[in-house]
Scaffold this motif. Structure first.
Motif, short mmCIF file in Angstrom:
data_model
loop_
_atom_site.label_atom_id
_atom_site.label_comp_id
_atom_site.label_asym_id
_atom_site.label_seq_id
_atom_site.Cartn_x
_atom_site.Cartn_y
_atom_site.Cartn_z
N ALA A 20 0.83 -1.22 0.00
CA ALA A 20 0.00 0.00 0.00
C ALA A 20 0.86 1.25 0.00
N SER A 21 1.96 1.22 0.72
CA SER A 21 2.82 2.41 0.77
C SER A 21 3.43 2.71 -0.59
N LYS A 22 3.78 1.68 -1.33
CA LYS A 22 4.33 1.90 -2.67
C LYS A 22 3.27 2.42 -3.63
N ALA A 23 2.05 1.93 -3.49
CA ALA A 23 0.95 2.40 -4.34
C ALA A 23 0.63 3.86 -4.05
N ILE A 24 0.62 4.23 -2.78
CA ILE A 24 0.33 5.62 -2.40
C ILE A 24 1.48 6.53 -2.85
N ALA A 25 2.70 6.04 -2.76
CA ALA A 25 3.85 6.85 -3.17
C ALA A 25 3.82 7.19 -4.66
N LYS A 26 3.14 6.36 -5.46
CA LYS A 26 3.04 6.62 -6.91
C LYS A 26 2.01 7.70 -7.23
N ILE A 27 1.09 7.97 -6.33
CA ILE A 27 0.06 8.98 -6.57
C ILE A 27 0.72 10.36 -6.53
N VAL A 28 0.37 11.18 -7.50
CA VAL A 28 0.98 12.52 -7.59
C VAL A 28 0.08 13.53 -6.89
N PHE A 29 0.57 14.09 -5.81
CA PHE A 29 -0.09 15.19 -5.12
C PHE A 29 0.96 15.99 -4.36
N VAL A 70 -3.03 19.81 4.10
CA VAL A 70 -4.14 20.74 4.34
C VAL A 70 -5.46 20.15 3.83
N GLY A 71 -5.51 19.80 2.55
CA GLY A 71 -6.75 19.31 1.95
C GLY A 71 -7.23 18.00 2.53
N ILE A 72 -6.36 17.00 2.45
CA ILE A 72 -6.75 15.69 2.96
C ILE A 72 -6.83 15.71 4.48
N GLY A 73 -5.96 16.48 5.14
CA GLY A 73 -6.03 16.59 6.60
C GLY A 73 -7.37 17.14 7.06
N GLN A 96 -6.63 12.71 16.35
CA GLN A 96 -5.56 11.71 16.34
C GLN A 96 -5.67 10.74 15.18
N VAL A 97 -6.89 10.36 14.81
CA VAL A 97 -7.06 9.40 13.73
C VAL A 97 -6.53 9.95 12.40
N PRO A 98 -6.94 11.17 11.98
CA PRO A 98 -6.38 11.69 10.73
C PRO A 98 -4.86 11.86 10.76
N ILE A 99 -4.33 12.32 11.88
CA ILE A 99 -2.88 12.49 11.99
C ILE A 99 -2.20 11.12 11.89
N SER A 100 -2.79 10.10 12.51
CA SER A 100 -2.22 8.75 12.44
C SER A 100 -2.29 8.19 11.04
N ILE A 101 -3.22 8.65 10.24
CA ILE A 101 -3.31 8.22 8.84
C ILE A 101 -2.32 9.02 7.99
N LEU A 102 -2.23 10.33 8.24
CA LEU A 102 -1.41 11.20 7.40
C LEU A 102 0.09 11.02 7.60
N LEU A 103 0.53 10.79 8.83
CA LEU A 103 1.97 10.67 9.09
C LEU A 103 2.64 9.56 8.29
N PRO A 104 2.08 8.34 8.25
CA PRO A 104 2.73 7.31 7.42
C PRO A 104 2.70 7.64 5.93
N ILE A 105 1.59 8.21 5.47
CA ILE A 105 1.50 8.57 4.05
C ILE A 105 2.54 9.64 3.73
N TYR A 106 2.63 10.65 4.59
CA TYR A 106 3.60 11.73 4.36
C TYR A 106 5.03 11.20 4.36
N SER A 107 5.35 10.36 5.35
CA SER A 107 6.73 9.86 5.44
C SER A 107 7.06 8.93 4.29
N THR A 108 6.08 8.19 3.78
CA THR A 108 6.31 7.32 2.64
C THR A 108 6.50 8.14 1.37
N LYS A 109 5.68 9.16 1.20
CA LYS A 109 5.70 9.95 -0.02
C LYS A 109 6.87 10.93 -0.07
N PHE A 110 7.13 11.63 1.05
CA PHE A 110 8.11 12.71 1.03
C PHE A 110 9.32 12.45 1.92
N GLY A 111 9.33 11.38 2.67
CA GLY A 111 10.45 11.06 3.55
C GLY A 111 10.24 11.62 4.95
#
Length: 158
Positions: free
Chosen positions: A46-55, A62-65, A76-91
């Motif tokens: 899933a992390s690799k699939a999300i990393a391929k999405i361009v945003f 801001v938007g998805i948050g 806490q739930v949105p932050i817990s979702i966003l942190l892994p996505i952010y770190s996977t996508k942008f480091g």
């Protein structure tokens, strides 16, 4: 390690500040659970699939948050979702305190505007009003706040 103003901070410290509980042992247990979740997420396909999405970073934090804040009625739930996505996508290195503050603010604005926010239903009932009246008065400040934080994010984060 996260770099901010020539200082290095461990991501565990940021997570410890994020996850609040009544005692230190519970906080450390929550941090450990989140780190386990983060490791499972980053090693899954899933992390690799999300990393391929361009945003952009701004759209994510801001938007998805704000969107996740509205649909969950929590912070806490949105932050817990966003942190892994952010770190996977942008480091993880690009997660500064400023980025986290923008993410938290956008999520909090969504949370405050959510009909699932527990205090909202209690306040509406206590003040003998309805959701339509609340939303008509709260819509402008929330939109202005999100636009301001989006502009700040575009300028300073990218």
């Amino acid at each position: 390690m996260v770099r901010f103003c020539h200082l290095k901070f461990d991501i565990n410290y940021i997570l410890l500040v994020l996850i609040s509980s009544s005692n230190i042992i519970s906080k450390q247990a929550n941090v450990n659970k989140f780190i386990l979740f983060l490791n499972i997420f980053t090693s899954s396909p899933a992390s690799k699939a999300i990393a391929k999405i361009v945003f952009s970073k701004t759209f994510l934090i801001v938007g998805i948050g704000a969107f996740l804040g509205v649909i969950t009625g929590r912070v806490q739930v949105p932050i817990s979702i966003l942190l892994p996505i952010y770190s996977t996508k942008f480091g993880a290195e690009s997660m500064t305190y400023f980025v986290f503050a923008v993410m938290f603010f956008a999520t909090f604005m969504g949370y405050m505007f959510s009909p699932l926010h527990p205090c909202l239903s209690v306040s509406v009932e206590y003040f003998n009003t309805d959701l339509k009246t609340f939303y008509s008065k709260a819509l402008k400040p929330v939109i202005i706040s999100l636009l301001v934080v989006a502009v700040i994010s575009i300028i300073f984060i990218g």
